[in-house]
Design a protein around this motif. Structure first.
Motif, PDB file in Angstrom:
ATOM      1  N   SER A   1       0.876  -1.177   0.000  1.00 42.67           N
ATOM      2  CA  SER A   1       0.000   0.000   0.000  1.00 42.67           C
ATOM      3  C   SER A   1       0.903   1.213   0.000  1.00 42.67           C
TER       4      SER A   1
ATOM      5  N   TYR B   1      -1.181  -3.823  -4.721  1.00 42.64           N
ATOM      6  CA  TYR B   1      -2.166  -4.246  -3.735  1.00 42.64           C
ATOM      7  C   TYR B   1      -2.373  -5.757  -3.816  1.00 42.64           C
TER       8      TYR B   1
ATOM      9  N   PHE C   1      -2.081  -3.548   4.926  1.00 38.08           N
ATOM     10  CA  PHE C   1      -3.091  -3.798   3.890  1.00 38.08           C
ATOM     11  C   PHE C   1      -4.437  -4.163   4.506  1.00 38.08           C
TER      12      PHE C   1
ATOM     13  N   SER D   1      -3.402   1.665   5.735  1.00 36.12           N
ATOM     14  CA  SER D   1      -3.899   1.535   4.372  1.00 36.12           C
ATOM     15  C   SER D   1      -5.414   1.641   4.249  1.00 36.12           C
TER      16      SER D   1
ATOM     17  N   GLU E   1      -7.055   3.579   1.552  1.00 33.79           N
ATOM     18  CA  GLU E   1      -6.820   3.063   0.210  1.00 33.79           C
ATOM     19  C   GLU E   1      -7.683   1.844  -0.083  1.00 33.79           C
ATOM     20  N   VAL E   2      -8.013   1.088   0.956  1.00 37.23           N
ATOM     21  CA  VAL E   2      -8.725  -0.177   0.780  1.00 37.23           C
ATOM     22  C   VAL E   2     -10.234   0.006   0.829  1.00 37.23           C
TER      23      VAL E   2
ATOM     24  N   PHE F   1      -9.057  -5.340  -6.409  1.00 35.05           N
ATOM     25  CA  PHE F   1      -8.360  -6.296  -5.560  1.00 35.05           C
ATOM     26  C   PHE F   1      -8.539  -7.743  -6.007  1.00 35.05           C
TER      27      PHE F   1
END
Length: 453
Positions: free
Chosen positions: A154, A169, A269, A290, A293-294, A333
């Protein structure tokens, strides 16, 4: 266009390479239940095999793969306590590096220890950094930065003293996670029982929100479990089910009202977060590491700062469209996307390594490494009279190029610079440069690279 690099043969539109994947040996690859690093390595390995890549997986003897399996460790040390971890980790890593010349590239998923072997081989190494267990391991990454290309999982997990070739990722096998269109009637905590993962906070959230909590994961801190978790377990409202395998994982994730993820550290992550969303289950997580971002805040879940905010966010879960959670994971993902991203990294690394070797062996002169001290590196270039050299830098470091003998004509973008003995030029990170030796004697330049600390 044809290029060759060791055992590698690359033609336009075609990849043919021999890859060694170094997996941890704490758990089987893929794991039976817990083992996030091993799970990622397995998905990458199988995805590469599917694309026709020659992959050898270095893992425990009981590991499973459609590629080639090579091993020295008989079983995972977390499952067989007769296996001394440090002894077998050393044997495991050495087993790969002693045959490194059979591969075009080594992909290290074993943290920092394999880096200490890296200067003993010529094979290019990619290291995926799955997070930093402690700042005390950083000196190893810094010391061997010249021998491995680092990949972060990340952007939040990048350390400012290190250079990275990419962020990739994690991806998951979407077919292993069943989309559930309707929410369940319980909250789910899915992760290690450890202060970092916020098990106690999850219990507080559930009790305040007045919804049943199911807790799943390995107990990584026995004292924390006994003091902060066990007293609340009643088998009904707060229920701990242990570490679960793939089938139960899919059922628990998909059947939840929401996944609560009140982490107390900067999570690199968060596989369980992505897996929950793949099932359509929104996530309420503390906005650390992260998580921004996730999770798509307000669309696939909510980012919060406290237990109180988490409780408030849970009241808004009905507004989340569960199909949006699934689509978000499919877009960003998937296993396919992760595999493709790593193939791009491999190709870039092999191109850079080919260019390095070409420069070192070219008729234009020679390149010599004078000093490499972690945060700086000094090289000497000797270019024969009348010869030209094209130099591409993709490393984000500051550089100074100084003429110590001869004369140089430098072409940088649309600018031409003439340098004589004692003169230098400072160059920004990532540039393309053409150097011509214009004097009657060889041009000698000292190149100093300084990394930010």
């Amino acid at each position: 266009m044809d290029r060759t690099f060791g055992n590698l043969a690359m033609n336009e539109g075609e990849l043919a390479m021999k890859i060694a994947l170094l997996s941890p040996i704490a758990w089987r690859t893929p794991p039976r239940h817990y083992g996030p690093w091993e799970r990622v390595v397995s998905l990458l390995c199988e995805g590469l095999v599917e694309k026709g890549i020659d992959v050898t997986l270095f893992a425990t003897k009981d590991s499973q793969t459609r590629g080639k399996l090579d091993y020295i460790c008989p079983a995972p040390y977390e499952e067989d306590k007769s296996i001394e971890p440090k002894v077998w980790e050393c044997l495991h890593i050495a087993h790969l590096f002693e045959q490194a010349n059979q591969f075009d590239l080594i992909h290290n998923h074993f943290d920092f220890l394999p880096l200490s072997y890296s200067r003993l081989v010529d094979t290019p190494i990619v290291t995926t950094i799955h997070g930093f267990s402690s700042p005390r391991i950083l000196p190893v990454y810094q010391q061997y930065a010249d021998r491995s290309y680092y990949v972060s999982i990340s952007n939040a997990d990048r350390h400012p003293t290190l250079n990275y070739i990419a962020t990739v990722y994690h991806g998951i096998d979407l077919e292993s996670f069943t989309f559930q269109s309707e929410p369940g009637n319980y909250l789910l905590y899915f992760g290690r029982i450890h202060p970092d993962k916020g098990a106690a906070e999850a219990i507080r959230i559930a009790k305040t929100f007045k919804m049943r909590l199911v807790m799943a994961g390995i107990i990584q801190d026995d004292r924390y479990f006994e003091q902060e978790v066990a007293p609340h377990l009643d088998g009904e409202f707060i229920n701990y089910v242990g570490s679960v395998g793939p089938g139960d994982r899919d059922r628990l994730l998909g059947g939840a009202y929401a996944l609560v993820h009140p982490i107390a550290f900067a999570e690199p992550f968060g596989l369980s977060v992505v897996e929950a969303m793949a099932c359509g289950t929104p996530v309420v997580a503390f906005a650390r590491g992260s998580m921004p971002e996730v999770i798509r805040d307000g669309n696939t879940g909510f980012l919060v700062e406290s237990v109180e905010e988490a409780v408030e966010a849970l009241t808004k879960i009905p507004a989340i469209e569960r199909i949006a959670c699934r689509q978000w994971v499919e877009e960003r993902f998937s296993q396919e996307r992760m595999v493709n991203d790593y193939l791009k990294v491999y190709e870039k690394v092999l191109e850079l390594e080919t260019a390095k070797r070409s420069r070192a062996q070219s008729v234009w002169g020679k390149e010599e490494l004078i000093c490499d001290e972690g945060n700086y590196r000094i090289r000497r270039l000797t270019i024969k009279p009348g010869q030209n050299l094209k130099w591409t830098s993709s490393t984000p470091v500051k550089q100074e190029w100084m003429v110590v003998q001869g004369a140089a004509s430098l072409s940088l973008k649309n600018q031409k610079v003439l340098l004589k003995e004692g003169e230098s030029i400072n160059l920004s990170p990532e540039f393309e440069l053409e150097i011509a030796s214009t004097g009657v004697c060889s041009l000698v330049m000292i190149v100093t690279e300084v990394r930010d600390t």
